[in-house]
Design a protein around this motif. Structure first.
Motif, PDB file in Angstrom:
ATOM      1  N   ASP A 109       1.148  36.750  34.082  1.00  0.00           N
ATOM      2  CA  ASP A 109       0.059  37.481  33.455  1.00  0.00           C
ATOM      3  C   ASP A 109       0.195  38.981  33.701  1.00  0.00           C
ATOM      4  N   CYS A 110      -0.104  39.771  32.688  1.00  0.00           N
ATOM      5  CA  CYS A 110      -0.114  41.219  32.854  1.00  0.00           C
ATOM      6  C   CYS A 110      -1.289  41.616  33.748  1.00  0.00           C
ATOM      7  N   PRO A 111      -1.057  42.514  34.692  1.00  0.00           N
ATOM      8  CA  PRO A 111      -2.203  43.014  35.462  1.00  0.00           C
ATOM      9  C   PRO A 111      -3.154  43.779  34.547  1.00  0.00           C
ATOM     10  N   ILE A 112      -4.435  43.650  34.789  1.00  0.00           N
ATOM     11  CA  ILE A 112      -5.434  44.352  33.987  1.00  0.00           C
ATOM     12  C   ILE A 112      -5.666  45.722  34.600  1.00  0.00           C
ATOM     13  N   THR A 113      -5.314  46.767  33.868  1.00  0.00           N
ATOM     14  CA  THR A 113      -5.445  48.124  34.373  1.00  0.00           C
ATOM     15  C   THR A 113      -6.891  48.429  34.730  1.00  0.00           C
ATOM     16  N   GLY A 114      -7.097  48.884  35.961  1.00  0.00           N
ATOM     17  CA  GLY A 114      -8.440  49.236  36.408  1.00  0.00           C
ATOM     18  C   GLY A 114      -9.188  48.107  37.088  1.00  0.00           C
ATOM     19  N   ALA A 115      -8.666  46.879  37.003  1.00  0.00           N
ATOM     20  CA  ALA A 115      -9.326  45.746  37.654  1.00  0.00           C
ATOM     21  C   ALA A 115      -8.695  45.492  39.015  1.00  0.00           C
ATOM     22  N   VAL A 116      -9.501  45.118  39.976  1.00  0.00           N
ATOM     23  CA  VAL A 116      -9.020  44.781  41.316  1.00  0.00           C
ATOM     24  C   VAL A 116      -9.485  43.369  41.642  1.00  0.00           C
ATOM     25  N   THR A 117      -8.547  42.481  41.866  1.00  0.00           N
ATOM     26  CA  THR A 117      -8.888  41.126  42.280  1.00  0.00           C
ATOM     27  C   THR A 117      -8.712  41.008  43.785  1.00  0.00           C
ATOM     28  N   LEU A 118      -9.298  39.970  44.340  1.00  0.00           N
ATOM     29  CA  LEU A 118      -9.162  39.768  45.785  1.00  0.00           C
ATOM     30  C   LEU A 118      -7.708  39.588  46.170  1.00  0.00           C
ATOM     31  N   ASP A 120      -5.245  41.122  45.009  1.00  0.00           N
ATOM     32  CA  ASP A 120      -4.613  42.432  45.098  1.00  0.00           C
ATOM     33  C   ASP A 120      -4.787  43.068  46.471  1.00  0.00           C
ATOM     34  N   ILE A 121      -5.887  42.769  47.139  1.00  0.00           N
ATOM     35  CA  ILE A 121      -6.184  43.418  48.418  1.00  0.00           C
ATOM     36  C   ILE A 121      -6.239  42.422  49.567  1.00  0.00           C
ATOM     37  N   ASP A 126      -7.166  40.753  55.187  1.00  0.00           N
ATOM     38  CA  ASP A 126      -6.721  39.962  56.340  1.00  0.00           C
ATOM     39  C   ASP A 126      -6.625  40.829  57.592  1.00  0.00           C
ATOM     40  N   VAL A 127      -6.225  42.099  57.426  1.00  0.00           N
ATOM     41  CA  VAL A 127      -6.176  43.011  58.576  1.00  0.00           C
ATOM     42  C   VAL A 127      -7.570  43.183  59.174  1.00  0.00           C
ATOM     43  N   ILE A 128      -8.582  43.318  58.299  1.00  0.00           N
ATOM     44  CA  ILE A 128      -9.955  43.451  58.786  1.00  0.00           C
ATOM     45  C   ILE A 128     -10.377  42.180  59.517  1.00  0.00           C
ATOM     46  N   TYR A 129      -9.993  41.019  58.964  1.00  0.00           N
ATOM     47  CA  TYR A 129     -10.341  39.746  59.606  1.00  0.00           C
ATOM     48  C   TYR A 129      -9.677  39.618  60.972  1.00  0.00           C
ATOM     49  N   GLN A 130      -8.409  39.996  61.065  1.00  0.00           N
ATOM     50  CA  GLN A 130      -7.662  39.841  62.309  1.00  0.00           C
ATOM     51  C   GLN A 130      -8.062  40.869  63.362  1.00  0.00           C
TER      52      GLN A 130
END
Length: 425
Positions: A109-118, A120-121, A126-130
């Motif tokens: 799938d093409c990434p949707i410009t301007g959209a951020v999915t979980l 993606d980050i 995970d760094v915050i969780y750890q």
């Protein structure tokens, strides 16, 4: 439908069994609206999936992006070729039609410009969780450290009525961040004209010594000048004060010298853009959006000093300003991460720092603290708060700091957010 960047690539796709293939007419430079608009409803409306099978070179990637933007990323898939192949024709020549089919089946799938999915980050989450959220940085001022923690990529708005010491407080913060954490600053401050006088004031704060040969030894002066030259940069407003011009200079200072802080003091020196049909509130909002984008994209801490509008009863009452009183727009409150109002208590000779907004808990907390301004050094110190027999608060300034900051090692005590000596709202 499959779209290629050239005719030979389209022929390769058709030979591999994909008859539903077309090529853009003019390669990466194709005007997509002109080329496809006439087929938009007759041929293209019912197509559910568009496979973008362009080239892998720089121009090809631009072409892919343009195709996705025209047809909409949601119904587009991108085809990736083997590393040693530039396009579909290369794949056909080297590996044959079966490999082309494999690439089509593996399209993503093409990434949707301007959209951020979980997804993606997910790594950052995970760094915050750890490790947990790391609290922002402090500057070693009792009371204030419990309210404000500094973090790059954030916006701080400082306001208050005339005479409350907004610029002095800002200068103290800038020098503290540079000295204690290595955060270099670019500052746009047309009111501090000429610039050498502002550097003189900064040198006096830095050394706790009057900037004159009778008070400041020549070696101390030279050390202060060298330190300021490496840490504080000014943005000239004489050639114009459009926000795009100011941020352009700030960006160049970021890229060449690695600044971490951009200070704008005061906001009313910024020329509002010429936007047809827009009022001043909308123009200010436009400027603030650009400042926020700069802070986020460049990972820079931004301080904006903004004057409140003068109330009708100014000078007759002791009413404190609020963030909504800032002249021109409520967006100063809406868009900032930290919102601070300064008040002067002339009778007790104290500065009250009212933190009215903190966007995230790890950046501090709302509340109020009393600071003492030392006119001799231009520095602020915290106060110890006790209560008398009437349960009124007594503010006792802590010991003044007369160290030469260039030579002294900064001591920043990490403190919890809660503090019995801070007055919550």
């Amino acid at each position: 439908m499959i779209i290629t960047e050239g005719l030979f690539d389209a022929e390769a796709m058709i030979e591999a069994g994909f008859a539903n293939t077309v090529s853009v007419p003019n390669g990466a430079g194709t005007d997509f609206k002109r080329s496809f608009e006439r087929f938009k409803y007759s041929h293209l409306a019912d197509i559910k999936t568009v496979y973008i099978a362009g080239d892998n070179d720089e121009e090809g990637l631009k072409c892919r992006a343009n195709i996705a933007a025209y047809f909409g990323e949601a119904r587009c898939k991108q085809v990736e070729w083997p590393d040693d192949c530039k396009d579909a024709n290369d794949v056909m020549m080297k590996y044959g039609k079966e490999r082309i089919g494999e690439c089509i089946k593996a399209a993503t799938d093409c990434p949707i410009t301007g959209a951020v999915t979980l997804n993606d980050i997910s790594g950052r989450l995970d760094v915050i969780y750890q490790e947990g959220l790391k609290p922002g940085l402090t500057i070693g001022v009792k009371g204030f450290d419990h309210l404000v923690r500094f973090e790059l990529g954030r916006i701080m708005v400082i306001s208050g009525y005339p005479g409350t010491g907004k610029s002095s407080f800002e200068d103290f913060i800038l020098l503290s961040l540079a000295r204690q954490h290595g955060w270099k600053t670019a500052i746009f401050t047309p009111e501090k004209y000429p610039t050498e006088l502002h550097y003189m004031e900064l040198a006096e704060i830095l050394t706790a010594t009057k900037f004159h040969r009778d008070s400041m030894p020549k070696q101390m002066m030279q050390n202060a000048i060298n330190w300021l030259a490496d840490n504080i940069y000014h943005i000239d407003g004489e050639g114009g004060a459009a926000i795009d011009d100011i941020l352009h200079v700030a960006l160049q200072l970021k890229q060449r010298y690695g600044i971490s802080v951009f200070a704008l003091d005061p906001f009313n020196y910024v020329d509002l853009p010429m936007i047809a049909g827009a009022n001043d509130t909308q123009k200010i909002s436009n400027v603030l959006k650009k400042i926020v984008a700069f802070a986020h994209q460049q990972h820079v801490f931004v301080i904006v000093v903004a004057h409140p509008k003068k109330p009708d009863d100014f000078g007759k009452t002791e009413r404190a300003a609020s963030l909504y009183d800032i002249a021109g727009s409520a967006d100063f409150y809406n868009k900032c991460d930290y919102g601070i109002i300064l008040n002067r208590d002339k009778e007790r000779d104290l500065t009250f720092v009212n933190v009215l907004k903190i966007r995230f808990k790890h950046l501090g907390q709302t509340g109020k603290c009393a600071l003492k301004f030392d006119r001799k050094t231009g520095r602020f110190v915290g106060c110890k708060e006790t209560y008398d027999e009437k349960n009124d608060i007594i503010y006792t300034p802590l010991q003044y700091d007369y160290d030469n900051w260039i030579n002294a090692t900064p001591i920043v005590q990490e403190l919890p957010f809660e503090d019995e000596d801070v007055m919550p709202f």
